[in-house]
Design a protein around this motif. Structure first.
Motif, short mmCIF file in Angstrom:
data_model
loop_
_atom_site.label_atom_id
_atom_site.label_comp_id
_atom_site.label_asym_id
_atom_site.label_seq_id
_atom_site.Cartn_x
_atom_site.Cartn_y
_atom_site.Cartn_z
N MET A 184 0.89 -1.40 0.05
CA MET A 184 0.08 -0.03 -0.18
C MET A 184 0.82 1.17 0.14
O MET A 184 1.80 1.42 0.99
CB MET A 184 -0.91 -0.16 1.09
N LEU A 185 0.72 2.26 -1.08
CA LEU A 185 1.43 3.20 -0.96
C LEU A 185 1.12 4.22 0.08
O LEU A 185 -0.10 4.24 0.50
CB LEU A 185 1.42 3.84 -2.25
N GLY A 186 2.15 4.90 0.62
CA GLY A 186 1.95 5.71 1.95
C GLY A 186 1.08 7.11 1.85
O GLY A 186 0.90 7.66 2.72
N ASP A 187 0.89 7.43 0.37
CA ASP A 187 0.00 8.61 0.30
C ASP A 187 -1.36 8.42 -0.31
O ASP A 187 -1.90 9.30 -1.00
CB ASP A 187 0.81 9.81 -0.73
N THR A 188 -1.78 7.17 -0.23
CA THR A 188 -2.90 6.62 -0.77
C THR A 188 -3.99 5.97 0.18
O THR A 188 -3.80 5.36 0.95
CB THR A 188 -2.59 5.57 -1.87
N ILE A 189 -5.34 6.76 -0.19
CA ILE A 189 -6.37 6.09 0.77
C ILE A 189 -7.61 5.35 -0.10
O ILE A 189 -7.93 6.12 -1.24
CB ILE A 189 -7.30 6.97 1.71
N CYS A 190 -7.50 4.11 -0.05
CA CYS A 190 -8.72 3.50 -0.91
C CYS A 190 -9.77 2.87 0.02
O CYS A 190 -9.49 2.33 1.04
CB CYS A 190 -7.90 2.35 -1.37
N LYS A 242 -11.27 -3.28 -9.01
CA LYS A 242 -11.77 -1.87 -9.52
C LYS A 242 -12.12 -1.07 -8.19
O LYS A 242 -12.82 -1.95 -7.43
CB LYS A 242 -12.97 -1.99 -10.39
N VAL A 243 -11.52 -0.27 -7.90
CA VAL A 243 -11.66 0.63 -6.63
C VAL A 243 -12.54 1.68 -7.08
O VAL A 243 -12.42 2.41 -7.93
CB VAL A 243 -10.41 1.23 -6.03
N THR A 244 -13.57 1.88 -6.28
CA THR A 244 -14.70 2.99 -6.38
C THR A 244 -14.28 4.37 -5.78
O THR A 244 -14.51 5.59 -6.22
CB THR A 244 -15.87 2.54 -6.09
N VAL A 245 -13.50 4.30 -4.55
CA VAL A 245 -13.25 5.57 -3.78
C VAL A 245 -11.72 5.58 -3.68
O VAL A 245 -11.10 4.48 -2.86
CB VAL A 245 -13.95 5.60 -2.45
N TRP A 246 -11.08 6.37 -4.16
CA TRP A 246 -9.60 6.48 -4.01
C TRP A 246 -9.13 8.14 -3.93
O TRP A 246 -9.58 8.85 -4.41
CB TRP A 246 -9.15 6.21 -5.33
N PHE A 247 -8.23 8.22 -2.70
CA PHE A 247 -7.74 9.50 -2.54
C PHE A 247 -6.50 9.39 -2.75
O PHE A 247 -5.56 8.85 -2.21
CB PHE A 247 -8.17 9.86 -1.06
N ASP A 248 -5.93 10.05 -3.78
CA ASP A 248 -4.58 10.19 -3.89
C ASP A 248 -4.09 11.92 -3.02
O ASP A 248 -4.15 12.78 -3.61
CB ASP A 248 -4.09 10.42 -5.33
N CYS A 249 -3.19 11.35 -2.07
CA CYS A 249 -3.14 12.67 -1.29
C CYS A 249 -1.61 13.26 -1.20
O CYS A 249 -0.79 13.62 -0.22
CB CYS A 249 -3.15 12.27 0.33
N GLY A 250 -1.15 13.22 -2.64
CA GLY A 250 0.50 13.43 -2.77
C GLY A 250 0.48 15.11 -3.15
O GLY A 250 1.64 15.49 -3.03
N ARG A 251 -0.54 15.95 -3.23
CA ARG A 251 -0.55 17.27 -3.38
C ARG A 251 -1.78 17.96 -2.67
O ARG A 251 -2.39 17.54 -1.94
CB ARG A 251 -0.88 17.69 -4.95
#
Length: 331
Positions: free
Chosen positions: A103-109, A213-222
């Protein structure tokens, strides 16, 4: 099953905050980003975690050991920022042929992690996006059951299906064989050892990957994505109660998260605001923002702002008695 969480990145897109605060510990909707990664994996049955730490890694280690003493945690230092593939490769001695979930450390799924863990296949989390050039991408065959090609940040994407940062690997020996080859032969994309390239290496060897397939994904890198994620997560939670003894002559517009020990006086807070513990806010208007812990804000108006911990901000106040037909410009 073991989880590998790479959190060694310097968070350059979130500077200056990440000069002193690891990206994984920035607060979102009342708790650090890292909690949103660990909690669902633990609830799904994973108890052993390997954290790849680097920049400000001791803060992450101290937080994990204090907040999650029940986990079986290992910490591996990535002294040079060589990419996610290199970070995962550093964890090879802890894996010992086990299945892993990366799991990447800036990703919420938000997804069914139990289903991913129980799958008897290699699984990659995917989601369609408007602009895939900032992500790894996956090409899926006509049956939608098999991934046939992956590529990291292509300039001319052939698909808009992005890799979201969730990787379930059962063929771990093959993964680490590919990563070892790339490290030893300095195989790079975008000047880094990429996990995506190692997965493509496995695909070329005939190893099968299926999409999840992921429906909710938060990329928190910016910053903009972090604030957007904070707002969305606050709205998804029930309104968090704000203790009356922390608020004086102020208006709270939900959803907000105000941590313990805060004092809010003569202010308007919200919507979509997260405030860290022991922060003092006086005569302010704050909306759509994240405020760190132990900060002091006086006489400021903030919107779409990201304020670090221990920050002191003081604006200006004006007392006016203005008659008709008057124009004032403070700019």
């Amino acid at each position: 099953m073991k989880a590998i969480i790479p959190v060694a990145g310097a968070g350059t897109k979130l500077r200056p905050h990440t000069h002193t605060q690891p990206k994984a510990l920035i607060p979102l909707a009342g708790k650090p980003l890292l909690d949103f990664i660990i909690d669902p994996l633990y609830e799904a049955g994973i108890e052993e975690f390997i954290f790849i730490i680097g920049h400000l890694g001791e803060k992450i280690r101290a937080y994990i050991e204090q907040k999650y003493p029940h986990l079986q945690s290992h910490f591996v230092h990535q002294t040079e920022r060589e990419g996610v593939g290199h970070a995962v490769w550093l964890a090879r001695e802890w894996v010992q042929h086990d299945e892993i979930l990366i799991m990447l450390g800036d990703t919420i799924c938000e997804c069914d992690y139990r289903a991913i863990i129980q799958a008897r296949q290699n699984v990659l989390g995917v989601k369609k996006v408007d602009d895939p050039r900032d992500f790894g991408v996956a090409e899926i065959d006509e049956t939608q059951q098999r991934i046939v090609h992956v590529e990291e940040k292509p300039q001319i994407p052939t698909t808009n299906t992005a890799l979201v940062g969730v990787y379930k690997i059962i063929d771990t020996d093959a993964l680490f064989d590919c990563l070892t080859y790339h490290v030893q032969h300095n195989v790079r994309s975008h000047d880094e050892i990429q996990l995506t390239d190692a997965i493509e290496c496995m695909i070329q060897k005939g190893i099968s990957f299926v999409p999840f397939k992921v429906t909710v994904w938060f990329d928190c890198g910016r910053k903009d994505k972090l604030l957007e994620s904070n707002a969305t997560l606050l709205k998804k939670r029930n309104p968090l109660p704000v203790r009356e003894d922390m608020v004086e002559n102020s208006i709270i517009v939900q959803p907000v998260s105000i941590a313990e020990g805060c004092r809010i006086k003569d202010s308007i807070i919200g919507p979509n605001v997260t405030i860290g513990e022991h922060t003092f806010v006086h005569r302010c208007i704050i909306q759509h923002s994240i405020i760190g812990a132990f900060s002091q804000l006086k006489e400021v108006v903030l919107a779409d702002s990201l304020i670090g911990s221990d920050a002191h901000i003081k604006g200006f106040s004006q007392h006016l008695n203005i008659g008709d037909n008057t124009e004032i410009d403070f700019a």
